[in-house]
Design a protein around this motif. Structure first.
Motif, PDB file in Angstrom:
ATOM      1  N   LYS A  77       0.849  -1.182   0.000  1.00 37.53           N
ATOM      2  CA  LYS A  77       0.000   0.000   0.000  1.00 37.53           C
ATOM      3  C   LYS A  77       0.891   1.241   0.000  1.00 37.53           C
ATOM      4  N   TYR A  78       0.323   2.365  -0.396  1.00 36.32           N
ATOM      5  CA  TYR A  78       1.126   3.573  -0.562  1.00 36.32           C
ATOM      6  C   TYR A  78       1.879   3.997   0.700  1.00 36.32           C
ATOM      7  N   PRO A  79       1.293   3.898   1.904  1.00 32.53           N
ATOM      8  CA  PRO A  79       2.068   4.312   3.093  1.00 32.53           C
ATOM      9  C   PRO A  79       3.365   3.536   3.272  1.00 32.53           C
ATOM     10  N   GLY A 104      -3.308   4.725  -7.885  1.00 33.53           N
ATOM     11  CA  GLY A 104      -2.885   6.116  -7.967  1.00 33.53           C
ATOM     12  C   GLY A 104      -1.979   6.412  -9.142  1.00 33.53           C
ATOM     13  N   VAL A 105      -1.401   7.622  -9.128  1.00 36.13           N
ATOM     14  CA  VAL A 105      -0.633   8.109 -10.274  1.00 36.13           C
ATOM     15  C   VAL A 105       0.735   8.655  -9.860  1.00 36.13           C
ATOM     16  N   VAL A 106       1.191   8.318  -8.646  1.00 34.80           N
ATOM     17  CA  VAL A 106       2.460   8.892  -8.191  1.00 34.80           C
ATOM     18  C   VAL A 106       3.530   7.854  -7.881  1.00 34.80           C
ATOM     19  N   SER A 107       3.155   6.584  -7.685  1.00 31.72           N
ATOM     20  CA  SER A 107       4.158   5.594  -7.272  1.00 31.72           C
ATOM     21  C   SER A 107       5.223   5.401  -8.340  1.00 31.72           C
ATOM     22  N   GLU A 108       4.824   5.444  -9.608  1.00 35.27           N
ATOM     23  CA  GLU A 108       5.794   5.255 -10.681  1.00 35.27           C
ATOM     24  C   GLU A 108       6.902   6.303 -10.615  1.00 35.27           C
ATOM     25  N   GLY A 109       6.523   7.559 -10.413  1.00 34.97           N
ATOM     26  CA  GLY A 109       7.508   8.619 -10.329  1.00 34.97           C
ATOM     27  C   GLY A 109       8.410   8.476  -9.126  1.00 34.97           C
ATOM     28  N   GLU A 110       7.850   8.033  -7.993  1.00 35.54           N
ATOM     29  CA  GLU A 110       8.648   7.893  -6.778  1.00 35.54           C
ATOM     30  C   GLU A 110       9.638   6.735  -6.900  1.00 35.54           C
ATOM     31  N   LEU A 270      -2.601   9.242  -1.166  1.00 35.67           N
ATOM     32  CA  LEU A 270      -2.529   8.867  -2.572  1.00 35.67           C
ATOM     33  C   LEU A 270      -3.737   9.370  -3.354  1.00 35.67           C
ATOM     34  N   PHE A 271      -4.889   9.447  -2.702  1.00 36.51           N
ATOM     35  CA  PHE A 271      -6.126   9.825  -3.377  1.00 36.51           C
ATOM     36  C   PHE A 271      -6.434  11.311  -3.171  1.00 36.51           C
ATOM     37  N   ALA A 272      -7.143  11.655  -2.097  1.00 38.69           N
ATOM     38  CA  ALA A 272      -7.465  13.069  -1.864  1.00 38.69           C
ATOM     39  C   ALA A 272      -6.196  13.907  -1.761  1.00 38.69           C
TER      40      ALA A 272
END
Length: 307
Positions: A77-79, A104-110, A270-272
């Motif tokens: 999970k994102y956390p 979500g849309v940020v894990s790839e960049g991280e 990740l969402f809001a």
């Protein structure tokens, strides 16, 4: 390029389902879960099950070195992403292919910020798995949507598809994987957060009323910030997602609702969190997601239920 050795990090529903399938196809000696020592001991002691059948997974910590794997799946999970990104270092070699199954849309960049151009874009769709304690159950495994960020084909994409074929796992190759990620993100911003904030099963958003209206409004805010990021999400897509929600088991629950029910930290940031940050960046009001963020953060702050 051929995949022989596979590593996974994250022993939730997605990790168990995919790890189980890969282990059957590639053999236990070629598949491992990357964990910290405490989890290795606990998982070895307690075990995990897939549809009631014990999974004899192999756990590796990498503390005494490790052989790089050919394919590494992030199933956390994102956390837990920041810790996972560092923990897998001993298993990432020059030719390791990375895949993030996170929402979500940020894990790839991280992940790319740490490992560079090793990553295929991916989203999991149609999976209905639920984990309760050591047992994970599913009736529909869904599929992986995969692609290169630039929309092209590559040897590594072909290799991952061959590995999925060998394991009997379904996948699709959309023309625009980035659009696919944002569209799924828009869905989760709506249904996951509203059901979590109000303590609802799917039934709570399958009928006319305030929760259903709030779900759509949250999705519209995601649609607006996506446009500023160069991704066009249509009203028809929102309608199609809501129509899909209406077909789900009314008693079923989103993963985020399962997290709040069990007192676990959610993927709120990740969402809001993403929608609100991008709203500030682009000067777009996000009052619905602002409200959902505050409501779910307050739920997370409550004492965990006694199991």
């Amino acid at each position: 390029m051929q995949i022989q050795r596979i590593g996974l990090i994250g022993l939730g529903s997605i990790g168990i389902l995919y790890g189980n399938a890969f282990q059957r196809a590639f053999g236990r000696e070629n598949v491992c879960f990357i964990v910290d020592p405490d989890r290795a001991a606990r998982y070895t002691r307690d075990g995990v099950q897939c549809n009631g059948v014990p999974c004899d997974f192999r756990y590796e910590t990498g503390e005494n070195g490790a052989e790089p794997v050919d394919l590494l799946l992030f199933c956390v999970k994102y956390p837990g992403l920041a810790d996972a990104t560092q923990r897998v270092r001993p298993f990432v070699g020059a030719h390791t292919i990375l895949v993030s199954t996170l929402n979500g849309v940020v894990s790839e960049g991280e992940i790319a910020a740490v490992y560079g151009d090793k990553l295929l874009y991916c989203t999991v769709q149609g999976m209905d798995a639920t984990r309760d304690g050591v047992d994970m159950r599913w009736t529909n495994a869904g599929y992986l949507a995969l692609g290169e960020a630039n929309g092209g084909t590559s040897a590594r994409l072909t290799a991952v598809c061959a590995a999925l074929d060998r394991a009997g796992l379904a996948y699709r190759l959309p023309d625009d994987i980035r659009h696919q990620l944002w569209s799924k993100f828009m869905l989760n911003v709506g249904v996951n957060q509203v059901t979590a904030a109000h303590g609802l099963p799917y039934a709570g958003v399958q009928q006319p009323g305030a929760p259903r209206d709030e779900m759509r409004a949250a999705m519209v805010e995601a649609q607006r910030v996506a446009a500023c990021e160069g991704v066009t999400l249509t009203d028809r897509e929102i309608d199609d997602w809501i129509a899909l929600i209406d077909t789900l088991d009314p008693c079923g629950m989103t993963s985020m609702r399962q997290d709040t029910l069990r007192g676990r930290k959610t993927e709120l940031d990740l969402f809001a969190g993403t929608v609100c940050r991008l709203g500030v960046k682009h000067g777009i009001p996000t009052p619905v997601n602002d409200t959902l963020y505050d409501a779910i953060r307050a739920i997370e702050a409550r004492p965990a239920p006694i199991s």
